[in-house]
Scaffold this motif. Structure first.
Motif, PDB file in Angstrom:
ATOM      1  N   SER A  22     -45.176 -57.575  26.304  1.00 41.39           N
ATOM      2  CA  SER A  22     -44.396 -56.691  24.920  1.00 41.39           C
ATOM      3  C   SER A  22     -45.068 -55.399  24.700  1.00 41.39           C
ATOM      4  CB  SER A  22     -44.889 -57.749  23.971  1.00 41.39           C
ATOM      5  OG  SER A  22     -44.214 -57.056  22.869  1.00 41.39           O
ATOM      6  N   ASP A  23     -44.192 -54.519  23.942  1.00 36.22           N
ATOM      7  CA  ASP A  23     -44.828 -52.711  24.099  1.00 36.22           C
ATOM      8  C   ASP A  23     -45.581 -52.451  25.695  1.00 36.22           C
ATOM      9  OD1 ASP A  23     -45.226 -50.703  22.728  1.00 36.22           O
ATOM     10  OD2 ASP A  23     -46.403 -51.806  21.317  1.00 36.22           O
ATOM     11  N   ASN A  24     -45.798 -52.750  26.052  1.00 38.36           N
ATOM     12  CA  ASN A  24     -46.875 -52.599  27.319  1.00 38.36           C
ATOM     13  C   ASN A  24     -46.255 -50.746  27.636  1.00 38.36           C
ATOM     14  OD1 ASN A  24     -43.847 -50.954  29.011  1.00 38.36           O
ATOM     15  ND2 ASN A  24     -43.878 -53.350  30.143  1.00 38.36           N
ATOM     16  N   ARG A  25     -47.731 -50.352  28.633  1.00 45.02           N
ATOM     17  CA  ARG A  25     -47.630 -49.022  28.807  1.00 45.02           C
ATOM     18  C   ARG A  25     -47.822 -48.576  29.867  1.00 45.02           C
ATOM     19  NH1 ARG A  25     -47.021 -49.022  24.128  1.00 45.02           N
ATOM     20  NH2 ARG A  25     -48.347 -48.034  22.569  1.00 45.02           N
ATOM     21  N   THR A  26     -47.121 -47.720  30.957  1.00 52.82           N
ATOM     22  CA  THR A  26     -46.791 -48.193  32.499  1.00 52.82           C
ATOM     23  C   THR A  26     -47.979 -46.518  32.728  1.00 52.82           C
ATOM     24  OG1 THR A  26     -44.522 -47.857  32.457  1.00 52.82           O
ATOM     25  CG2 THR A  26     -45.586 -47.000  34.393  1.00 52.82           C
ATOM     26  N   ILE A  27     -48.762 -47.223  33.962  1.00 56.08           N
ATOM     27  CA  ILE A  27     -49.662 -46.756  35.016  1.00 56.08           C
ATOM     28  C   ILE A  27     -49.306 -46.291  36.194  1.00 56.08           C
ATOM     29  CG2 ILE A  27     -52.222 -46.526  35.404  1.00 56.08           C
ATOM     30  CD1 ILE A  27     -53.014 -47.324  32.898  1.00 56.08           C
ATOM     31  N   SER A  28     -48.800 -45.341  36.718  1.00 57.84           N
ATOM     32  CA  SER A  28     -48.204 -44.685  37.449  1.00 57.84           C
ATOM     33  C   SER A  28     -49.179 -44.616  38.700  1.00 57.84           C
ATOM     34  CB  SER A  28     -47.634 -44.459  37.871  1.00 57.84           C
ATOM     35  OG  SER A  28     -47.113 -43.549  39.008  1.00 57.84           O
ATOM     36  N   ILE A  29     -49.704 -45.324  39.831  1.00 52.32           N
ATOM     37  CA  ILE A  29     -51.158 -44.887  40.441  1.00 52.32           C
ATOM     38  C   ILE A  29     -50.684 -44.242  42.023  1.00 52.32           C
ATOM     39  CG2 ILE A  29     -53.187 -46.042  41.320  1.00 52.32           C
ATOM     40  CD1 ILE A  29     -52.904 -48.097  40.049  1.00 52.32           C
ATOM     41  N   VAL A  30     -51.236 -43.131  42.672  1.00 49.48           N
ATOM     42  CA  VAL A  30     -50.485 -42.461  43.252  1.00 49.48           C
ATOM     43  C   VAL A  30     -51.762 -42.060  44.483  1.00 49.48           C
ATOM     44  CG1 VAL A  30     -49.454 -40.073  43.818  1.00 49.48           C
ATOM     45  CG2 VAL A  30     -48.722 -41.372  41.802  1.00 49.48           C
ATOM     46  N   ASN A  31     -52.056 -42.211  45.815  1.00 52.45           N
ATOM     47  CA  ASN A  31     -52.296 -42.118  46.371  1.00 52.45           C
ATOM     48  C   ASN A  31     -51.518 -40.211  47.170  1.00 52.45           C
ATOM     49  OD1 ASN A  31     -54.130 -41.953  48.522  1.00 52.45           O
ATOM     50  ND2 ASN A  31     -53.327 -43.159  49.606  1.00 52.45           N
ATOM     51  N   ASN A  32     -52.467 -39.671  47.021  1.00 52.70           N
ATOM     52  CA  ASN A  32     -51.505 -38.153  47.556  1.00 52.70           C
ATOM     53  C   ASN A  32     -53.412 -38.216  48.576  1.00 52.70           C
ATOM     54  OD1 ASN A  32     -49.974 -36.148  47.669  1.00 52.70           O
ATOM     55  ND2 ASN A  32     -52.144 -35.028  47.376  1.00 52.70           N
ATOM     56  N   CYS A  33     -54.771 -39.089  49.012  1.00 53.25           N
ATOM     57  CA  CYS A  33     -54.899 -38.288  50.349  1.00 53.25           C
ATOM     58  C   CYS A  33     -53.802 -38.998  51.225  1.00 53.25           C
ATOM     59  CB  CYS A  33     -56.221 -39.676  50.022  1.00 53.25           C
ATOM     60  SG  CYS A  33     -56.889 -39.658  48.000  1.00 53.25           S
ATOM     61  N   SER A  34     -55.079 -38.289  52.616  1.00 53.22           N
ATOM     62  CA  SER A  34     -54.594 -38.183  53.662  1.00 53.22           C
ATOM     63  C   SER A  34     -54.460 -39.444  54.486  1.00 53.22           C
ATOM     64  CB  SER A  34     -54.432 -37.018  54.855  1.00 53.22           C
ATOM     65  OG  SER A  34     -55.840 -37.182  55.000  1.00 53.22           O
ATOM     66  N   PHE A  35     -55.326 -40.838  53.760  1.00 55.22           N
ATOM     67  CA  PHE A  35     -55.941 -41.999  54.510  1.00 55.22           C
ATOM     68  C   PHE A  35     -55.361 -43.240  53.247  1.00 55.22           C
ATOM     69  CE2 PHE A  35     -59.042 -38.790  52.582  1.00 55.22           C
ATOM     70  CZ  PHE A  35     -59.373 -39.625  51.182  1.00 55.22           C
ATOM     71  N   PRO A  36     -55.428 -43.737  53.778  1.00 57.55           N
ATOM     72  CA  PRO A  36     -55.291 -45.153  52.699  1.00 57.55           C
ATOM     73  C   PRO A  36     -56.443 -45.398  51.769  1.00 57.55           C
ATOM     74  CG  PRO A  36     -55.405 -46.499  54.705  1.00 57.55           C
ATOM     75  CD  PRO A  36     -56.187 -44.450  55.103  1.00 57.55           C
ATOM     76  N   ILE A  37     -55.972 -46.368  50.744  1.00 54.69           N
ATOM     77  CA  ILE A  37     -57.476 -46.639  49.923  1.00 54.69           C
ATOM     78  C   ILE A  37     -56.592 -48.070  49.147  1.00 54.69           C
ATOM     79  CG2 ILE A  37     -57.387 -44.274  48.876  1.00 54.69           C
ATOM     80  CD1 ILE A  37     -55.915 -44.173  46.808  1.00 54.69           C
ATOM     81  N   TYR A  38     -57.706 -48.555  48.518  1.00 54.70           N
ATOM     82  CA  TYR A  38     -57.647 -49.659  48.106  1.00 54.70           C
ATOM     83  C   TYR A  38     -57.594 -49.248  46.079  1.00 54.70           C
ATOM     84  CZ  TYR A  38     -57.092 -52.963  51.699  1.00 54.70           C
ATOM     85  OH  TYR A  38     -56.302 -53.627  52.794  1.00 54.70           O
ATOM     86  N   PRO A  39     -56.568 -48.817  45.463  1.00 58.38           N
ATOM     87  CA  PRO A  39     -56.834 -49.067  44.221  1.00 58.38           C
ATOM     88  C   PRO A  39     -57.794 -50.221  43.380  1.00 58.38           C
ATOM     89  CG  PRO A  39     -55.026 -47.858  44.007  1.00 58.38           C
ATOM     90  CD  PRO A  39     -55.370 -48.856  45.692  1.00 58.38           C
ATOM     91  N   ALA A  40     -58.594 -49.936  42.232  1.00 59.52           N
ATOM     92  CA  ALA A  40     -58.816 -51.679  41.433  1.00 59.52           C
ATOM     93  C   ALA A  40     -58.362 -51.379  40.140  1.00 59.52           C
ATOM     94  CB  ALA A  40     -60.455 -51.825  41.794  1.00 59.52           C
ATOM     95  N   VAL A  41     -58.427 -52.121  39.527  1.00 60.57           N
ATOM     96  CA  VAL A  41     -58.696 -51.991  37.859  1.00 60.57           C
ATOM     97  C   VAL A  41     -59.247 -53.238  37.472  1.00 60.57           C
ATOM     98  CG1 VAL A  41     -57.009 -52.319  35.929  1.00 60.57           C
ATOM     99  CG2 VAL A  41     -55.830 -51.464  38.394  1.00 60.57           C
ATOM    100  N   LEU A  42     -60.217 -52.077  36.868  1.00 61.86           N
ATOM    101  CA  LEU A  42     -60.951 -54.093  35.368  1.00 61.86           C
ATOM    102  C   LEU A  42     -60.767 -53.635  34.094  1.00 61.86           C
ATOM    103  CD1 LEU A  42     -63.366 -55.460  36.127  1.00 61.86           C
ATOM    104  CD2 LEU A  42     -64.867 -53.823  34.824  1.00 61.86           C
ATOM    105  N   THR A  43     -59.869 -54.686  33.433  1.00 63.47           N
ATOM    106  CA  THR A  43     -60.193 -54.853  31.711  1.00 63.47           C
ATOM    107  C   THR A  43     -60.924 -55.123  31.392  1.00 63.47           C
ATOM    108  OG1 THR A  43     -57.490 -55.616  32.477  1.00 63.47           O
ATOM    109  CG2 THR A  43     -58.508 -56.363  30.001  1.00 63.47           C
ATOM    110  N   THR A  44     -61.158 -54.239  30.309  1.00 63.28           N
ATOM    111  CA  THR A  44     -62.161 -55.266  29.271  1.00 63.28           C
ATOM    112  C   THR A  44     -61.914 -55.606  27.799  1.00 63.28           C
ATOM    113  OG1 THR A  44     -61.979 -52.950  29.054  1.00 63.28           O
ATOM    114  CG2 THR A  44     -64.217 -53.034  30.215  1.00 63.28           C
ATOM    115  N   ASN A  45     -60.573 -55.295  27.196  1.00 59.48           N
ATOM    116  CA  ASN A  45     -60.106 -55.849  26.443  1.00 59.48           C
ATOM    117  C   ASN A  45     -58.628 -55.562  26.702  1.00 59.48           C
ATOM    118  OD1 ASN A  45     -59.919 -56.602  23.535  1.00 59.48           O
ATOM    119  ND2 ASN A  45     -59.051 -54.776  23.336  1.00 59.48           N
ATOM    120  N   GLY A  46     -58.205 -56.672  26.222  1.00 55.29           N
ATOM    121  CA  GLY A  46     -56.414 -56.363  26.242  1.00 55.29           C
ATOM    122  C   GLY A  46     -55.529 -57.285  26.982  1.00 55.29           C
ATOM    123  N   THR A  47     -54.722 -56.973  26.880  1.00 55.21           N
ATOM    124  CA  THR A  47     -53.731 -56.996  28.157  1.00 55.21           C
ATOM    125  C   THR A  47     -52.972 -56.343  29.553  1.00 55.21           C
ATOM    126  OG1 THR A  47     -52.033 -58.101  26.342  1.00 55.21           O
ATOM    127  CG2 THR A  47     -51.872 -57.886  28.597  1.00 55.21           C
ATOM    128  N   GLY A  48     -54.109 -57.067  30.007  1.00 52.97           N
ATOM    129  CA  GLY A  48     -54.418 -56.565  31.802  1.00 52.97           C
ATOM    130  C   GLY A  48     -53.194 -56.319  32.546  1.00 52.97           C
TER     131      GLY A  48
END
Length: 357
Positions: A22-48
């Protein structure tokens, strides 16, 4: 780590079916590197978000959604290798990347060179330093969303955070901080970035060639120990060219002064150290130490339709937007010399409101 890359249009990475927020916000994660990565997300408060970590190939993007009350951090893990292993013998069975099940009698194993959170694709812990962080508080004081690029835990990847209202086609350009701190990942400005971000301050090759104090380098050229060229930028193939992961002074020493803790846990008793000053020189809009707030925090209205793009390896140059707006030197220590914490708070409130208009 690969060669310098120009920003390209990323392709979409497949995502699993998720429940709406409900009432969300979009975060678009982009890998513009020339190699793969593993993004990670850590929630400190609220709805993750629906995930706390995933594989993202080069030139790919993936959206995650967070609640209006969310705060947390996001980072990219590099040089990762994960595999299924026998749960008792530790013997490797097969490599995996993402979207798999763990059979009975097996376990997930592996690690990442930077940003590691243990043998897990979905992180439950903060990443191991050094990590460049994107930090968010979606609905904070005065119903503003506050966000920043942080080098407090060190540096491993370049980052750009772009807020936009209604659609990515409406970026808030003058609220877009960029941190470029490795020669191998930097690239000339091109396309719309060349003229849209008039607040870009170009740093020369010399600025980002040797900014990290040598003792804080995650790895340094072994051949350079006895020479005057000890940096990864010296094209030592065992290091990876100009990629310069750098521990912060706090991550390196855990000293009270370096970490602004103990008797140094307030702005009056904790100032920038050598690492902080060097980091601020190459990434003027990034947090360089714990009390670097007024020259590091961005704000936009917290409203429906507000989106954020976090891009790794954006290319181009670092920004120094807040220095330009405030007309100050960019050295938080100098301001701290004649401005109390209350004074700094007032300055922060003034420019946050200004930036959010």
């Amino acid at each position: 780590m690969g060669d310098s890359v120009q920003e390209q249009v990323p392709t979409w990475s497949p995502i699993p079916k998720i429940h709406p927020i409900s009432d969300n916000r979009t975060i678009s994660i982009v890998n513009n590197c020339s190699f793969p990565i593993y993004p990670a997300v850590l929630t400190t408060n609220g709805t993750g978000p629906y995930t706390t970590g995933f594989y993202l190939g080069s030139k790919q993007r993936r959206n995650v959604w967070v609640g209006w009350d969310w705060s947390g951090r996001l980072w990219g893990r590099t040089n990762c290798s994960f595999y299924l292993a026998n749960a008792t013998t530790e013997a490797k069975i097969r490599d995996v990347t993402d979207n798999f099940t763990i059979p009975d009698g097996q376990k997930l194993a592996g690690k990442c060179l930077t940003g590691d959170c243990g043998s897990a694709i979905e992180c439950q812990l903060s990443g191991l330093a050094p990590t460049t962080l994107a930090e968010f508080t979606i609905t904070g004081w005065q119903k503003q969303t506050y966000y920043d690029i942080s080098l407090v835990d060190g540096y491993d990847l370049d980052i750009k955070i772009t807020p936009s209202h209604d659609s990515p086609a409406k970026p808030r350009v003058n609220n877009t901080p960029v941190c470029i701190a490795s020669t191998a990942l930097s690239a000339p400005l091109s396309g719309t970035d060349l003229y849209q971000n008039s607040l870009n301050e170009s740093f020369t090759f010399h600025n980002i060639h040797r900014w990290c104090p040598r003792q804080y380098l995650l790895f340094a050229s072994q051949r350079g120990k006895q020479s005057v060229f000890p940096y990864p930028d010296d094209n030592d193939p065992t290091i990876g060219g100009g990629w310069t992961p750098c521990l912060s002074a706090c991550a390196y020493s855990n000293d009270d002064w370096d970490c602004c803790k103990g008797k140094h846990d307030k702005s009056e008793t904790c100032g920038p150290n050598l690492y902080s000053k060097r980091a601020k020189q190459v990434c003027g809009d990034a947090y360089s130490y714990a009390y670097d707030d007024y020259l590091s925090t961005f704000a936009v209205p917290s409203i429906k339709g507000e989106e954020f793009e976090v891009m790794f390896c954006p290319g181009g140059v670092s920004t120094n937007i807040l220095k330009t707006v405030l007309g100050v030197t960019g050295d938080a220590g100098k301001l701290g010399g004649f401005c109390t914490s209350a004074c700094i708070s007032v300055l922060m409130m003034v420019w946050m409101l200004f930036l959010s208009w």
